[in-house]
Scaffold this motif. Structure first.
Motif, PDB file in Angstrom:
ATOM      1  N   ILE A 456       0.853  -1.186   0.000  1.00 13.80           N
ATOM      2  CA  ILE A 456       0.000   0.000   0.000  1.00 13.80           C
ATOM      3  C   ILE A 456       0.891   1.240   0.000  1.00 13.80           C
ATOM      4  O   ILE A 456       1.958   1.263   0.616  1.00 13.80           O
ATOM      5  N   ALA A 457       0.442   2.261  -0.701  1.00 12.98           N
ATOM      6  CA  ALA A 457       1.147   3.546  -0.683  1.00 12.98           C
ATOM      7  C   ALA A 457       0.149   4.659  -0.951  1.00 12.98           C
ATOM      8  O   ALA A 457      -0.583   4.617  -1.940  1.00 12.98           O
ATOM      9  N   LEU A 458       0.120   5.617  -0.044  1.00 10.73           N
ATOM     10  CA  LEU A 458      -0.607   6.850  -0.316  1.00 10.73           C
ATOM     11  C   LEU A 458       0.348   7.820  -0.994  1.00 10.73           C
ATOM     12  O   LEU A 458       1.566   7.726  -0.851  1.00 10.73           O
ATOM     13  N   HIS A 459      -0.193   8.731  -1.739  1.00 10.58           N
ATOM     14  CA  HIS A 459       0.660   9.703  -2.421  1.00 10.58           C
ATOM     15  C   HIS A 459      -0.067  11.038  -2.536  1.00 10.58           C
ATOM     16  O   HIS A 459      -1.293  11.096  -2.579  1.00 10.58           O
ATOM     17  N   MET A 460       0.740  12.065  -2.558  1.00  5.48           N
ATOM     18  CA  MET A 460       0.215  13.415  -2.756  1.00  5.48           C
ATOM     19  C   MET A 460       1.271  14.207  -3.506  1.00  5.48           C
ATOM     20  O   MET A 460       2.468  14.049  -3.278  1.00  5.48           O
ATOM     21  N   GLU A 461       0.845  15.038  -4.414  1.00  8.32           N
ATOM     22  CA  GLU A 461       1.763  15.915  -5.127  1.00  8.32           C
ATOM     23  C   GLU A 461       1.216  17.332  -5.123  1.00  8.32           C
ATOM     24  O   GLU A 461       0.057  17.576  -4.766  1.00  8.32           O
ATOM     25  N   ASN A 462       2.063  18.253  -5.492  1.00  7.86           N
ATOM     26  CA  ASN A 462       1.617  19.626  -5.708  1.00  7.86           C
ATOM     27  C   ASN A 462       1.544  19.863  -7.204  1.00  7.86           C
ATOM     28  O   ASN A 462       2.355  19.358  -7.976  1.00  7.86           O
ATOM     29  N   ALA A 463       0.558  20.602  -7.658  1.00  6.22           N
ATOM     30  CA  ALA A 463       0.387  20.843  -9.088  1.00  6.22           C
ATOM     31  C   ALA A 463      -0.049  22.287  -9.307  1.00  6.22           C
ATOM     32  O   ALA A 463      -0.573  22.946  -8.407  1.00  6.22           O
ATOM     33  N   GLY A 464       0.173  22.753 -10.533  1.00  6.48           N
ATOM     34  CA  GLY A 464      -0.305  24.085 -10.902  1.00  6.48           C
ATOM     35  C   GLY A 464       0.750  25.161 -10.838  1.00  6.48           C
ATOM     36  O   GLY A 464       0.493  26.274 -10.367  1.00  6.48           O
ATOM     37  N   LEU A 465       1.927  24.865 -11.343  1.00  5.91           N
ATOM     38  CA  LEU A 465       3.061  25.774 -11.236  1.00  5.91           C
ATOM     39  C   LEU A 465       2.892  26.999 -12.130  1.00  5.91           C
ATOM     40  O   LEU A 465       2.632  26.887 -13.317  1.00  5.91           O
ATOM     41  N   ALA A 466       3.012  28.205 -11.577  1.00  4.00           N
ATOM     42  CA  ALA A 466       3.106  29.484 -12.298  1.00  4.00           C
ATOM     43  C   ALA A 466       1.813  29.847 -13.033  1.00  4.00           C
ATOM     44  O   ALA A 466       0.913  29.043 -13.219  1.00  4.00           O
ATOM     45  N   ASN A 467       1.751  31.110 -13.476  1.00  3.76           N
ATOM     46  CA  ASN A 467       0.553  31.608 -14.144  1.00  3.76           C
ATOM     47  C   ASN A 467       0.566  31.243 -15.623  1.00  3.76           C
ATOM     48  O   ASN A 467       1.558  30.809 -16.175  1.00  3.76           O
ATOM     49  N   GLU A 468      -0.592  31.442 -16.273  1.00  2.57           N
ATOM     50  CA  GLU A 468      -0.721  31.071 -17.679  1.00  2.57           C
ATOM     51  C   GLU A 468      -1.708  31.988 -18.384  1.00  2.57           C
ATOM     52  O   GLU A 468      -2.501  32.689 -17.742  1.00  2.57           O
ATOM     53  N   THR A 469      -1.629  31.978 -19.703  1.00  2.00           N
ATOM     54  CA  THR A 469      -2.474  32.837 -20.521  1.00  2.00           C
ATOM     55  C   THR A 469      -3.120  32.025 -21.634  1.00  2.00           C
ATOM     56  O   THR A 469      -2.656  30.931 -21.981  1.00  2.00           O
ATOM     57  N   ALA A 470      -4.206  32.558 -22.196  1.00  2.00           N
ATOM     58  CA  ALA A 470      -4.902  31.895 -23.305  1.00  2.00           C
ATOM     59  C   ALA A 470      -5.749  32.924 -24.033  1.00  2.00           C
ATOM     60  O   ALA A 470      -6.160  33.943 -23.456  1.00  2.00           O
ATOM     61  N   GLU A 471      -6.027  32.638 -25.279  1.00  2.00           N
ATOM     62  CA  GLU A 471      -6.892  33.500 -26.096  1.00  2.00           C
ATOM     63  C   GLU A 471      -7.982  32.651 -26.729  1.00  2.00           C
ATOM     64  O   GLU A 471      -7.731  31.520 -27.167  1.00  2.00           O
ATOM     65  N   ILE A 472      -9.185  33.181 -26.774  1.00  2.00           N
ATOM     66  CA  ILE A 472     -10.286  32.575 -27.527  1.00  2.00           C
ATOM     67  C   ILE A 472     -10.703  33.582 -28.582  1.00  2.00           C
ATOM     68  O   ILE A 472     -10.965  34.756 -28.266  1.00  2.00           O
ATOM     69  N   ARG A 473     -10.793  33.120 -29.812  1.00  2.00           N
ATOM     70  CA  ARG A 473     -11.117  34.028 -30.917  1.00  2.00           C
ATOM     71  C   ARG A 473     -12.178  33.402 -31.813  1.00  2.00           C
ATOM     72  O   ARG A 473     -12.012  32.288 -32.313  1.00  2.00           O
ATOM     73  N   PHE A 474     -13.290  34.123 -31.991  1.00  2.00           N
ATOM     74  CA  PHE A 474     -14.284  33.704 -32.972  1.00  2.00           C
ATOM     75  C   PHE A 474     -13.810  34.114 -34.356  1.00  2.00           C
ATOM     76  O   PHE A 474     -13.325  35.231 -34.557  1.00  2.00           O
ATOM     77  N   GLU A 475     -13.940  33.204 -35.304  1.00  2.00           N
ATOM     78  CA  GLU A 475     -13.635  33.512 -36.691  1.00  2.00           C
ATOM     79  C   GLU A 475     -14.860  34.133 -37.357  1.00  2.00           C
ATOM     80  O   GLU A 475     -15.977  34.026 -36.833  1.00  2.00           O
ATOM     81  N   PRO A 476     -14.709  34.782 -38.523  1.00  2.00           N
ATOM     82  CA  PRO A 476     -15.860  35.442 -39.171  1.00  2.00           C
ATOM     83  C   PRO A 476     -17.029  34.519 -39.487  1.00  2.00           C
ATOM     84  O   PRO A 476     -18.169  34.984 -39.591  1.00  2.00           O
TER      85      PRO A 476
END
Length: 769
Positions: A456-476
């Motif tokens: 048996i082994a329990l585990h835990m990690e940390n996730a989510g390093l640093a900030n991030e960006t994204a763009e959503i664009r509708f096409e014509p």
């Protein structure tokens, strides 16, 4: 919604992969490209006297040969380590590393020169004729070697060979608590060095754009913008002069998360010669020169009171960081310290990690990056504590697990865990695995001459390093383009990001396209590492979607001649409250491109979003492994593996299962098979092919049963915790726990990794003697 969040939508990208129409770096067609072949150090440690290129330069097809002298003459910069954090790390003088050897050879495989020729074979033939004159120096293969009295310094500015330290917690309070503890459990472990072995090997095509006087790199990478920035710094160019295009990437596992010397040298050659230059590693070259993972020696002592409660933990680890720090070299030692207490209630702790230079290939985060090391240590300690105290393994864990009612829980080593129900996860794993019925199965195995064990082994990690960006664009035409700063190299982002946007904007799934990997198209991005894409990338896409909706609301209000407060957005359309009057957002988008809107509403419909996670999320789980050992051969057969995971919101259950199973298999590989081996006397790589480096085959993998038991996290708008590395973090300690349980009847209490049949057989028979 058939294609929305929570649905097992098949991956969009799989069609091109299984039909052979994917496009990788090596598929780039440049008829007149020069081919690069690297001359590598033949020894692990030496003073470089000279590099003679005269004979090689006269070979057919050879255009030019570049050496460290040319590198210095052109005033090029070095490759840096960008993961040293001032509030965590205590570095020595860390300077950028030249991509070509200048006056010292520090590991077998280090770059000495590059041959540029008209064909690949011509370049390789000429590379074999480059003559290197050197004087051998003492080889330091392990941290213990490098820290020994009288050991030579690999770098003049690091006289003790310690690149940096991570020193967390309260050393004095921990010492006092251990001295008064009723039980002291001591353990010394080694996490074996591993090679990522991505299906697609590293490669780069650098193209000189004569029209715009720019450098275009086609690279197999996890982080295109990181490559752009580093290459620009090395070549002393503005970042706008460098464009990086990452097409399909056949796996990375953290190994491709940074910039390599080959990337810089190929880019330099293309810029210098104003030509297109290409290089693609073969498998042996990859095993030699890819940055490796793990390679950690650790000693720990854990104190418990008379009832079995942990009172203190002290950890000291030595990390083999290789000949120089890779771009991600600061990560694994840091996370091995910050997560040392695992899922357990530890009142006081101290964790020290020292990153030590040796004459080996540099190490880089490899799936898990310090988290598997932390999990392996604390779970081995729990098993040994159970043996020492006489308390059942599961019961000892129950006594010490942080409970759901204690959340958020401040650990003694930096992190505050925001959410989780470790006890419920463990109990479900024990139930599914039929822990209570194991003794009957063990008795049946004994009759068949097999040693059966359960772990048996329990585990835990940390996730989510640093900030991030994204763009959503509708096409014509009303279709949608999503441009995330994360980078998909096997995770399925084209599918899950489209699911999310379809869910939020109500646009049909098949009308959403994900564009990634081109630094000219995507404004900025930190790439995909550290299980961060759904958390940070998803958060940024949600922010962009919200901005698109608000802008569309204003446009819809103008077109429908109502106030924005009267509009409700639902099922992909703006509805005038209290009426049946509505306009789909795709229609709004189409009209936003017409010359009919007032100036303040602009042209088109798009939104740029960003997201910064405050701290980390903490995905966790519990794995139970059952296996059998043949005492006559030492062969271990994995019978069953149960994995219960809390990854928060599940975006796509099918893709999640694939991520967890893939991670588990890599953890099994570390436990039983995989090992990068250097010859002790010379530092030559002995595991230089797949004849020598073993990886799990399908026949080595047991039936894997996965269930999710999520708890809510409020750290991000999706409620996700990350899953890309969770399977790896738990698998190695669970397998070893089961193996030592099976071998306990033979007096075996420890075994080195990987636990190969030979090592298992020797352990059995040494104790028999």
């Amino acid at each position: 919604m058939k294609f929305g969040i929570g649905q097992s939508v098949p991956r969009k990208e799989d069609h091109r992969f299984i039909t052979g129409t994917g496009h990788y770096v090596e598929d780039a067609v440049h008829p007149h490209a020069l081919h690069a072949a690297f001359v590598r150090s033949p020894v692990a440690h030496a003073k470089l006297i000279s590099v003679d290129c005269e004979t090689a330069g006269s070979m057919p097809g050879v255009v030019q040969i570049l050496t460290g002298a040319d590198y210095v003459a052109d005033g090029l910069g070095g490759l840096g380590c960008h993961t040293i954090l001032p509030h965590i790390h205590k570095p020595n003088a860390i300077a950028p590393t030249p991509a070509l050897a200048i006056d010292r050879l520090r590991y077998a495989g280090a770059l000495v020169a590059v041959v540029l020729a008209e064909t690949r074979q011509q370049a390789r033939d000429a590379a074999e004729l480059v003559e290197i004159d050197y004087v051998d120096l003492d080889v330091l293969l392990t941290p213990e070697d490098a820290l020994a009295d009288g050991a030579p310094a690999l770098w003049d500015n690091v006289p003790d060979n310690i690149a940096f330290r991570v020193d967390l917690g309260d050393a004095e309070a921990t010492k006092q608590a251990l001295q008064s503890a009723h039980h002291q459990v001591r353990l010394s472990l080694f996490n074996n060095r591993l090679s990522a072995n991505s299906m697609e090997m590293r490669g780069v095509v650098a193209e000189y754009d004569s029209r715009d006087q720019r450098l275009i790199l086609h690279a197999s990478t996890q982080a295109p913008h990181s490559i752009r920035g580093e290459i620009a710094r090395v070549l002393n160019l503005p970042e706008s002069t460098v464009r990086v295009v990452a097409p399909d990437v056949g796996g990375g596992f953290g190994m491709k998360g940074g910039v390599y010397p080959e990337d810089a040298i190929v880019g330099w050659a293309a810029w210098k010669l104003k030509k297109t230059v290409r290089w693609h590693a073969d498998r042996s070259e990859s095993l030699l020169s890819d940055y490796h993972g793990r390679d950690q020696h650790v000693e720990a002592v854990m104190g418990l009171d008379q009832s079995g409660k942990i009172v203190a933990l002290d950890v000291h680890s030595l990390y083999n960081t290789g000949a120089h720090l890779s771009g991600g070299g600061g990560v694994s030692p840091m996370f091995a310290c910050t997560l040392a207490t695992g899922c357990y209630r530890v009142p006081v702790a101290h964790a020290l990690a020292e990153a030590v230079h040796t004459n080996t290939s540099p190490t880089q985060p490899y799936r898990g990056a310090g988290r598997p090391e932390a999990s392996y240590l604390i779970e081995r300690l729990m098993d040994k504590a159970a043996e020492q105290t006489g308390i059942d393994r599961a019961e000892l864990r129950r006594i010490n697990l942080v409970s759901a009612s204690e959340m958020p829980y401040q650990t003694p080593l930096v992190y505050k865990i925001d959410s989780g129900d470790f006890g419920a996860v463990m109990e479900r794993a024990l139930e599914v695995a039929d822990w209570e019925g194991f003794e009957k199965r063990k008795a049946r195995a004994e009759k068949a001459g097999k040693l059966r064990g359960i772990g048996i082994a329990l585990h835990m990690e940390n996730a989510g390093l640093a900030n991030e960006t994204a763009e959503i664009r509708f096409e014509p035409d009303g279709g949608v383009s999503v441009l995330p700063g994360t980078f998909n190299h096997g995770q399925g982002h084209e599918t899950v990001f489209a699911q999310m946007v379809s869910d939020w904007l109500g646009v049909p799934f098949d009308q959403i396209r994900v564009i990634q990997g081109d630094t000219d198209a995507v404004t900025f991005g930190r790439g995909t590492v550290a299980s961060r894409s759904m958390i940070n990338g998803g958060g940024a896409i949600k922010s962009a979607a919200d901005k698109v909706i608000e802008k569309a609301r204003a446009v819809a209000g103008h077109l429908m001649e109502v106030g924005t407060d009267d509009l409700v957005f639902e099922a992909g359309a703006f509805v005038v409250a209290g009426t049946d009057k509505k306009m789909p957002i795709q229609k709004v988008a189409q009209l936003s491109y017409k010359p009919i809107l007032p100036p303040h509403l602009g042209l088109g419909l798009s939104g740029q979003g960003d997201f910064l996670l405050q701290g980390f999320t903490f995905p966790n789980g519990c794995q139970v492994v059952e296996l059998e050992v043949d005492p006559d051969t030492g062969v271990t057969e994995l019978i069953r593996l149960v994995s219960i995971d809390d990854v928060g919101t599940v975006i796509n259950p099918m893709l999640l299962e694939g991520q967890l199973v893939g991670g588990i298999v890599q953890g099994l590989g570390q436990a039983l098979l995989e090992d990068v081996v250097y010859e002790p006397e010379t530092g030559q790589l002995l595991s230089g092919s797949f004849m020598d480096y073993a990886m799990p085959r399908a026949s080595d993998v047991p039936p894997i049963e996965i269930e999710c038991l999520p708890t809510q996290t409020q750290t991000n708008p999706l409620g996700v915790k990350g899953a890309g590395e969770a399977g790896t973090v738990g698998a190695t300690p669970a397998v070893v726990s089961a193996l030592l349980d099976a071998l306990s009847s033979k007096g075996v209490s420890d075994i080195a990794l990987p636990a190969t049949p030979e090592r298992v057989w020797q352990a059995i028979h040494q104790n028999r003697d």
